[in-house]
Write an enzyme that holds these catalytic residues in place. Sequence first.
Site, PDB file in Angstrom:
ATOM      1  N   HIS A 472      -7.201 -11.637  -3.309  1.00 27.03           N
ATOM      2  CA  HIS A 472      -6.760 -10.245  -3.242  1.00 27.03           C
ATOM      3  C   HIS A 472      -6.041  -9.857  -1.944  1.00 27.03           C
ATOM      4  CE1 HIS A 472      -6.383  -6.220  -4.419  1.00 27.03           C
ATOM      5  NE2 HIS A 472      -7.616  -5.905  -4.694  1.00 27.03           N
ATOM      6  N   TYR A 588     -14.295   5.635  -7.017  1.00 28.24           N
ATOM      7  CA  TYR A 588     -13.060   5.061  -6.470  1.00 28.24           C
ATOM      8  C   TYR A 588     -12.105   4.738  -7.610  1.00 28.24           C
ATOM      9  CZ  TYR A 588     -10.144   1.736  -3.788  1.00 28.24           C
ATOM     10  OH  TYR A 588      -9.099   1.071  -3.162  1.00 28.24           O
ATOM     11  N   THR A 601      -2.059   0.430  -1.532  1.00 30.07           N
ATOM     12  CA  THR A 601      -2.853   1.312  -2.388  1.00 30.07           C
ATOM     13  C   THR A 601      -3.404   2.496  -1.608  1.00 30.07           C
ATOM     14  OG1 THR A 601      -4.878   0.059  -1.954  1.00 30.07           O
ATOM     15  CG2 THR A 601      -3.568  -0.596  -3.872  1.00 30.07           C
TER      16      THR A 601
END
Length: 717
Positions: A472, A588, A601
């Site tokens: 990620h 979230y 993001t």
Amino acid sequence: MAEAHQAVGFQFTVRPDGVDFKLSQEVIKNIYLSGVTAWKKRAIQFKNGVLAGVYPASPSSWLIVVIAMMSSLYIRIDPSLGMIDAIKDNLPQRSEIFKYSTRVVLSAILFATGLWLFLIYLLRYTLKVLLSYHGWIFESHGKMSTSTKVWLSLVKMFSGRRPLLYSFQASLPRLPVPSVDDTIHRYLESVRPLLDNDQYNQMEILANDFRDFKAAQLQRYLILKSWWATNYVSDWWEEYIYLRGRSPIMVNSNFYIMDLLYMTPTHRQAARAGNVVHAMLQYRRKLERGEHAPLRALGTVPMCSTQMERMFNTTRIPGIETDIVQHLTDRKHLVVYHKGRFFQVWLYTGGRHLLPSELETQFQRILNDTSEPQPGELKLAALTAGNRVPWARARIKYFSQGVNKVSLDAIESAAFFLTLDDEPQGYDPAKTNSLDSYAKSLLHGKCYNRWFDKSFTLISYPNGKIGINAEHSWADAPIVGHMWEYVLATDCFHLGYTEEGHCKGDVNKGLPLPTRLQWQIPKECQEVIETSYLSAKQIADDVDFHGYLFTDFGKGLIKKCRTSPDAFIQLALQLAQFRDQGVFCLTYESSMTRMFRDGRTETVRSCTSEAVAFVRAMEDADATRLALFRKAADKHQNMYRLAMTGSGIDRHLFCLYIVSKYLGVDSPFLKKVLSEPWKLSTSQTPQQQLNLVDINKFPKYVGAGGGFGPVSKSLLF
């Protein structure tokens, strides 16, 4: 062995009258073609680099400006207002080379070039100013004001024609730093439904104290960084959220993406892997050349493409205190894992990619190999699944020299990693838990059959299903999703298979065999591997996953009700969370900020006061619940839009906290904010390339999506 295969191409014999050389024509041909391909690739990259570098202008526009300037001299008009004469007077006058006429022409060309570069800068700056306007995103769906229509026309006019992947990078605006007052106001509003009166009053005191006495200093440094760096968030986000984390990245960080839900183009494992790997190589070639079309909202507003640069040839390297992301260029091999063995497979021959049929042959050779794993080899990849510090120390101690270093370098320098699994997976309507097992296999597998540090691991199953596990830190899910859409469409609609399920094309049996990677792993290292495996297995066993296919209706019906599908799902999650747990929690949802340069993001805090009011009305069967739903959906949509346009809450507070740590400023408010647990985490990645597959025409070719691991033990995902 591949080395032996190559050696026969070059032989020599020592004779009394000298040395007799014998060269294989086949090898010489391959060398020649490889060189031609390499130079062709460099030429295309250079050409596309120039095209992107001068965009939205074009190289031919320089010639037009030069011709116009030269023409003006012959009709005795000086559009330079004397600047051409000034340039001419500063050129050498006594040299035979620089005669008067030559100096006039050269000065006109220099001025035209300067004017051309200035016009490019002006076009880019104008486009950047236009792209800084975000009023369009706040307008009601299906309605567009006159000002937005004019703005959209101007953006199209200044955007040029046929942009390449990186053409808009220099024109994207920088992520703005929100004001401290706005961020604190939005933060307090977001936690109000989660705190009782005493808790909220205490938080308000902390927030006001921070704003009045400490925020101004931290904000100044943050604004300074926003002026200097292309993005004030992204580098710190990558470093402190991802690379400095010392806990396992398996489940906790990595994410997965599934195959097509209903379709399996072939049930032959080697054939499916051959087509998919070839499609990935095609995608990589276009990526390296910058030939992919940039993603654009409304078909006009460009998104940042920076994250795509590190999709291939990338590995996360473990460190004692922090990891690093290693990105290489022009890697020509991949590493394949099958039943505890690692194989190196070359992806090129004769200066071209291996064809799907050739890749199928190579993978079938690996599947047919019956050799046993070497000592310690079976669970070696568990090092990448466990805690980072033991892996970093083991890497230094046991993999920094000899055959272990050579083999580890082969893995870390590979284009990507491929696992040929030995247990079938995929969605099966006859099995209630098939989707659960499939997701868990992609998310963590056996904890030792994925190389979790690679940018992504492609996973191929015996029944022809495939999937991806992605690291990620280097990019977010939509980036990998973009590649995956291209690969699946290319696999199914362009490459295809024979009636027997094999890859199309002739079989080339003259390819060098895949090479086994060699290891010499001592007992001490095997103990470290086993410890990492047990740690990872405990995490994997603790993941409880259930996937459910909802087919009653989809986003089409929701849109007909004039509601955002995202807001609809988020409110449904809040209702489900309350009915399951009896309480509301900090929620979230990720939102992208790629309308800004190097954007990644932002967080949307979905549990709002309006959402809470709607949920309570649903529980009480209140007659006003539809109106409350509309109000909650509008609130959520507005928050999502604020996050997309740089006015979110969490990234700003995160960066203020980082600055406070650098300056040694103690802030109870920031500590409190950064320590709050996210008990409900949600995300969604919509289809990005609608032109690749017509879902209305081919409804069975729909993807099964993907997901992340839980962020809380009590997570509803």
